[in-house]
Design a protein around this motif. Structure first.
Motif, PDB file in Angstrom:
ATOM      1  N   PRO A 150       0.816  -1.201   0.000  1.00 48.32           N
ATOM      2  CA  PRO A 150       0.000   0.000   0.000  1.00 48.32           C
ATOM      3  C   PRO A 150       0.847   1.248   0.000  1.00 48.32           C
ATOM      4  N   ALA A 151       0.299   2.304  -0.597  1.00 48.39           N
ATOM      5  CA  ALA A 151       1.020   3.569  -0.633  1.00 48.39           C
ATOM      6  C   ALA A 151       1.248   4.067   0.784  1.00 48.39           C
ATOM      7  N   ILE A 152       2.391   4.689   0.993  1.00 51.65           N
ATOM      8  CA  ILE A 152       2.751   5.137   2.329  1.00 51.65           C
ATOM      9  C   ILE A 152       3.059   6.616   2.295  1.00 51.65           C
ATOM     10  N   ALA A 153       2.390   7.388   3.129  1.00 50.51           N
ATOM     11  CA  ALA A 153       2.682   8.807   3.243  1.00 50.51           C
ATOM     12  C   ALA A 153       3.485   9.018   4.513  1.00 50.51           C
ATOM     13  N   VAL A 154       4.439   9.931   4.463  1.00 48.66           N
ATOM     14  CA  VAL A 154       5.411  10.041   5.530  1.00 48.66           C
ATOM     15  C   VAL A 154       5.528  11.459   6.051  1.00 48.66           C
ATOM     16  N   VAL A 155       5.641  11.603   7.362  1.00 46.56           N
ATOM     17  CA  VAL A 155       6.052  12.852   7.975  1.00 46.56           C
ATOM     18  C   VAL A 155       7.439  12.610   8.528  1.00 46.56           C
ATOM     19  N   LEU A 156       8.252  13.620   8.527  1.00 46.74           N
ATOM     20  CA  LEU A 156       9.583  13.505   9.098  1.00 46.74           C
ATOM     21  C   LEU A 156       9.528  12.792  10.434  1.00 46.74           C
ATOM     22  N   LEU A 157      10.336  11.744  10.551  1.00 47.59           N
ATOM     23  CA  LEU A 157      10.489  10.976  11.785  1.00 47.59           C
ATOM     24  C   LEU A 157       9.260  10.176  12.175  1.00 47.59           C
ATOM     25  N   ALA A 158       8.247  10.110  11.310  1.00 45.52           N
ATOM     26  CA  ALA A 158       7.073   9.310  11.661  1.00 45.52           C
ATOM     27  C   ALA A 158       6.626   8.533  10.441  1.00 45.52           C
ATOM     28  N   VAL A 159       6.625   7.237  10.508  1.00 51.63           N
ATOM     29  CA  VAL A 159       6.161   6.394   9.419  1.00 51.63           C
ATOM     30  C   VAL A 159       4.818   5.822   9.835  1.00 51.63           C
ATOM     31  N   LEU A 160       3.836   6.004   9.005  1.00 50.47           N
ATOM     32  CA  LEU A 160       2.509   5.525   9.337  1.00 50.47           C
ATOM     33  C   LEU A 160       2.422   4.054   8.990  1.00 50.47           C
ATOM     34  N   ALA A 161       2.427   3.231  10.029  1.00 51.66           N
ATOM     35  CA  ALA A 161       2.482   1.793   9.780  1.00 51.66           C
ATOM     36  C   ALA A 161       1.531   1.037  10.688  1.00 51.66           C
ATOM     37  N   ALA A 162       0.316   1.508  10.805  1.00 54.56           N
ATOM     38  CA  ALA A 162      -0.656   0.849  11.682  1.00 54.56           C
ATOM     39  C   ALA A 162      -1.417  -0.214  10.910  1.00 54.56           C
ATOM     40  N   GLY A 163      -0.680  -1.189  10.361  1.00 53.12           N
ATOM     41  CA  GLY A 163      -1.324  -2.262   9.617  1.00 53.12           C
ATOM     42  C   GLY A 163      -1.524  -1.893   8.167  1.00 53.12           C
ATOM     43  N   PRO A 164      -2.332  -2.663   7.438  1.00 49.50           N
ATOM     44  CA  PRO A 164      -2.510  -2.462   6.011  1.00 49.50           C
ATOM     45  C   PRO A 164      -3.133  -1.131   5.659  1.00 49.50           C
ATOM     46  N   ALA A 219      16.178   9.224   1.407  1.00 49.99           N
ATOM     47  CA  ALA A 219      15.679   8.891   2.736  1.00 49.99           C
ATOM     48  C   ALA A 219      14.396   9.654   3.028  1.00 49.99           C
ATOM     49  N   LEU A 220      13.670   9.207   4.043  1.00 47.24           N
ATOM     50  CA  LEU A 220      12.416   9.853   4.408  1.00 47.24           C
ATOM     51  C   LEU A 220      12.626  11.311   4.810  1.00 47.24           C
ATOM     52  N   ASN A 221      13.831  11.647   5.251  1.00 43.79           N
ATOM     53  CA  ASN A 221      14.104  13.027   5.652  1.00 43.79           C
ATOM     54  C   ASN A 221      14.617  13.883   4.504  1.00 43.79           C
ATOM     55  N   LEU A 255      18.073   6.545  11.745  1.00 43.84           N
ATOM     56  CA  LEU A 255      17.669   5.228  12.237  1.00 43.84           C
ATOM     57  C   LEU A 255      17.288   5.278  13.710  1.00 43.84           C
ATOM     58  N   GLU A 256      18.038   6.024  14.511  1.00 48.65           N
ATOM     59  CA  GLU A 256      17.728   6.138  15.930  1.00 48.65           C
ATOM     60  C   GLU A 256      16.363   6.769  16.163  1.00 48.65           C
ATOM     61  N   ARG A 257      15.932   7.612  15.268  1.00 48.61           N
ATOM     62  CA  ARG A 257      14.651   8.303  15.433  1.00 48.61           C
ATOM     63  C   ARG A 257      13.462   7.466  14.971  1.00 48.61           C
ATOM     64  N   VAL A 258      13.652   6.678  13.930  1.00 50.56           N
ATOM     65  CA  VAL A 258      12.497   5.967  13.365  1.00 50.56           C
ATOM     66  C   VAL A 258      12.383   4.516  13.814  1.00 50.56           C
ATOM     67  N   ALA A 259      13.462   3.949  14.380  1.00 52.91           N
ATOM     68  CA  ALA A 259      13.436   2.533  14.755  1.00 52.91           C
ATOM     69  C   ALA A 259      12.430   2.256  15.864  1.00 52.91           C
ATOM     70  N   LYS A 260      11.734   1.124  15.740  1.00 50.64           N
ATOM     71  CA  LYS A 260      10.800   0.660  16.758  1.00 50.64           C
ATOM     72  C   LYS A 260      11.212  -0.749  17.180  1.00 50.64           C
ATOM     73  N   PRO A 261      11.099  -1.069  18.460  1.00 48.20           N
ATOM     74  CA  PRO A 261      11.530  -2.390  18.938  1.00 48.20           C
ATOM     75  C   PRO A 261      10.851  -3.537  18.177  1.00 48.20           C
ATOM     76  N   GLN A 315      10.910  -4.339  15.066  1.00 47.26           N
ATOM     77  CA  GLN A 315      10.422  -4.099  13.709  1.00 47.26           C
ATOM     78  C   GLN A 315      11.540  -3.603  12.800  1.00 47.26           C
ATOM     79  N   PRO A 316      11.537  -4.020  11.532  1.00 49.35           N
ATOM     80  CA  PRO A 316      12.444  -3.411  10.559  1.00 49.35           C
ATOM     81  C   PRO A 316      12.101  -1.928  10.414  1.00 49.35           C
ATOM     82  N   ALA A 317      13.125  -1.103  10.192  1.00 50.42           N
ATOM     83  CA  ALA A 317      12.923   0.349  10.127  1.00 50.42           C
ATOM     84  C   ALA A 317      12.952   0.837   8.684  1.00 50.42           C
ATOM     85  N   LEU A 318      11.830   1.383   8.220  1.00 52.76           N
ATOM     86  CA  LEU A 318      11.772   1.980   6.892  1.00 52.76           C
ATOM     87  C   LEU A 318      12.571   3.281   6.895  1.00 52.76           C
TER      88      LEU A 318
END
Length: 329
Positions: A5-19, A120-122, A178-184, A186-189
Motif C-alpha cells: 500500500p502507498a505510504i505517506a510520511v512525515v519527518l520521523l514518523a512512518v505511518l504503519a498501523a497495519g494495512p 531517505a524519508l528526511n 535510524l535512531e529516530r524511526v526505529a521501533k523495537p 520491527q524493521p525500520a523503513l
C-alpha cells in the motif's frame, strides 16, 4: 512480491498501523515547531522539530508516483563540516524526485550509474559511490570505497559527508535517522530507492516471510576477495577499493543488490526491499527494478561525479602509485 500500500510520511514518523495507511501530502515543520501530535486524515502523526535550519520534506502521491520535494537537510545532528577530510558546508538543496508507487522487478538487474541510489524519508540522498580512484585515474578500474577506512573523506557518525554543492548524503547506515524511526522488534523503513522499492535499516526478520520471527542483523552476500589484485595497486585485497569485493550466492541473507523479498510493517503482504547494511556494499550498488529518470537527470550535483567532479572522474592532478588518493577539492 510487489510493492504494498502507498505510504505517506512525515519527518520521523512512518505511518504503519497495519494495512490501512493514510494517503495524502505531509510536510516537515520549520525550526520553531514543537514536537506535538497532529491529526491528519485518519492517522495520528508525531511531528518533531527539525534539527537543522528550516528543514522541509514533502512526500506526495501523484498519478502512480511517490513524489519527493526536499531541501536535503538532515533531521539529526551531524559531524562538523567543513572538517579535515571534507571542506564543504551543508547547504539547502532543491530536490524533486519521483518513484513508482507499484514498482516491478525487471528481467535483469540494473547497475547503479554514478549518482544517487535513493532518497531517505528526511530528504537526504543515499549515494554510495565516490569520485576517488587509484592514481586519480578512473580508467584504472580501482575505485576507493568511502567507508573503507583507508581514505579520509570526512565521514561523520551518520556515514555521511557533504558534496562541494553543500549536499549532505549518506554512504551507509544513517545512524541519526535510524535512531529516530526505529521501533523495537520491527524493521525500520528509511526511504525509497530510485526504482520505487522501499529501503530498510540493517535489521530484518530472521524468516523473511514471518513477522513473528526474531529481528536480526541481515548479512550481505558480498565478501572480500581472496588473493592479490591482478592490476592497478596490486597487493592483497583489503577492502580499500570497491573492486576488492565479490558477491557470492548464498553467502548472506541478501541478493547482489542488497535486497530480499519479505514482509515488513508497512508491507504486511510482502514486498521486495533493499537493506542498508553495516558491511559492504553498505548502500546497494544495483537495482532490481527500473530507476526513475528523475534520479539521473535530477539535482545539479548529481550530473557529475558523485563527489562533485566530472562524470566518472576525480580531481585534477595525480597521486603516488598505490598511495592515498589526492585531495578531491
Amino acid at each position: 512480491m510487489r510493492g504494498g500500500p502507498a505510504i505517506a510520511v512525515v519527518l520521523l514518523a512512518v505511518l504503519a498501523a497495519g494495512p490501512a495507511v493514510a494517503h495524502g501530502v505531509y510536510e516537515t515543520p520549520g525550526p520553531q515547531a514543537d514536537a506535538v501530535p497532529t491529526r491528519t486524515g485518519s492517522s495520528w502523526l508525531q511531528i518533531w522539530p527539525s534539527a537543522v535550519a528550516a528543514l522541509r520534506t514533502r512526500i506526495e502521491e501523484q498519478e502512480g508516483f511517490r513524489v519527493f520535494e526536499a531541501d536535503g537537510l538532515p533531521d539529526h545532528s551531524t559531524g562538523s563540516f567543513p572538517n579535515r577530510g571534507n571542506p564543504n558546508r551543508i547547504q539547502n538543496q532543491n530536490y524533486r524526485l519521483r518513484v513508482p508507487l507499484r514498482p516491478q522487478k525487471g528481467p535483469q538487474i540494473t547497475q547503479l550509474p554514478r549518482g544517487p541510489f535513493g532518497i531517505a524519508l528526511n530528504g537526504v540522498m543515499f549515494d554510495p559511490a565516490t569520485a576517488e580512484f587509484w592514481r586519480n585515474d578512473p580508467r584504472s578500474g580501482w575505485n576507493y570505497d568511502a567507508l573503507s577506512g583507508h581514505v579520509d573523506l570526512g565521514i561523520d557518525r551518520n556515514n555521511a559527508h557533504v558534496q562541494p554543492t553543500g549536499a549532505y548524503h549518506y554512504h551507509g547506515i544513517p545512524v541519526g535517522l535510524l535512531e529516530r524511526v526505529a521501533k523495537p522488534g520491527q524493521p525500520a523503513l528509511l526511504g525509497y530507492a530510485a526504482d520505487g522499492f522501499p529501503i530498510y535499516g540493517p535489521k530484518g526478520y530472521r524468516v523473511a516471510s514471518d513477522a513473528t520471527s526474531p529481528l536480526v542483523d541481515l548479512r550481505p552476500g558480498w565478501r572480500l576477495r581472496q588473493g592479490t589484485r591482478p592490476s592497478g595497486p596490486g597487493g592483497a585485497y583489503t577492502g580499500t577499493y570497491v573492486e576488492d569485493f565479490e558477491y557470492v550466492t548464498g553467502h548472506g541473507d541478501l541478493d547482489a543488490c542488497n535486497g530480499r523479498d519479505g514482509v515488513t510493517p508497512e508491507f504486511p503482504n510482502g514486498t521486495y526491499h533493499y537493506v542498508i547494511t553495516a558491511a559492504f556494499p553498505f548502500v546497494p550498488r544495483c537495482f532490481t527494478g527500473t530507476p526513475h529518470a528523475s534520479f539521473r537527470q535530477g539535482p545539479p550535483h548529481m550530473r557529475g561525479g558523485p563527489e562533485g567532479g566530472p562524470p566518472g572522474g576525480g580531481p585534477p592532478g595525480g597521486g603516488p602509485p598505490g598511495g592515498p588518493p589526492p585531495r578531491r577539492f
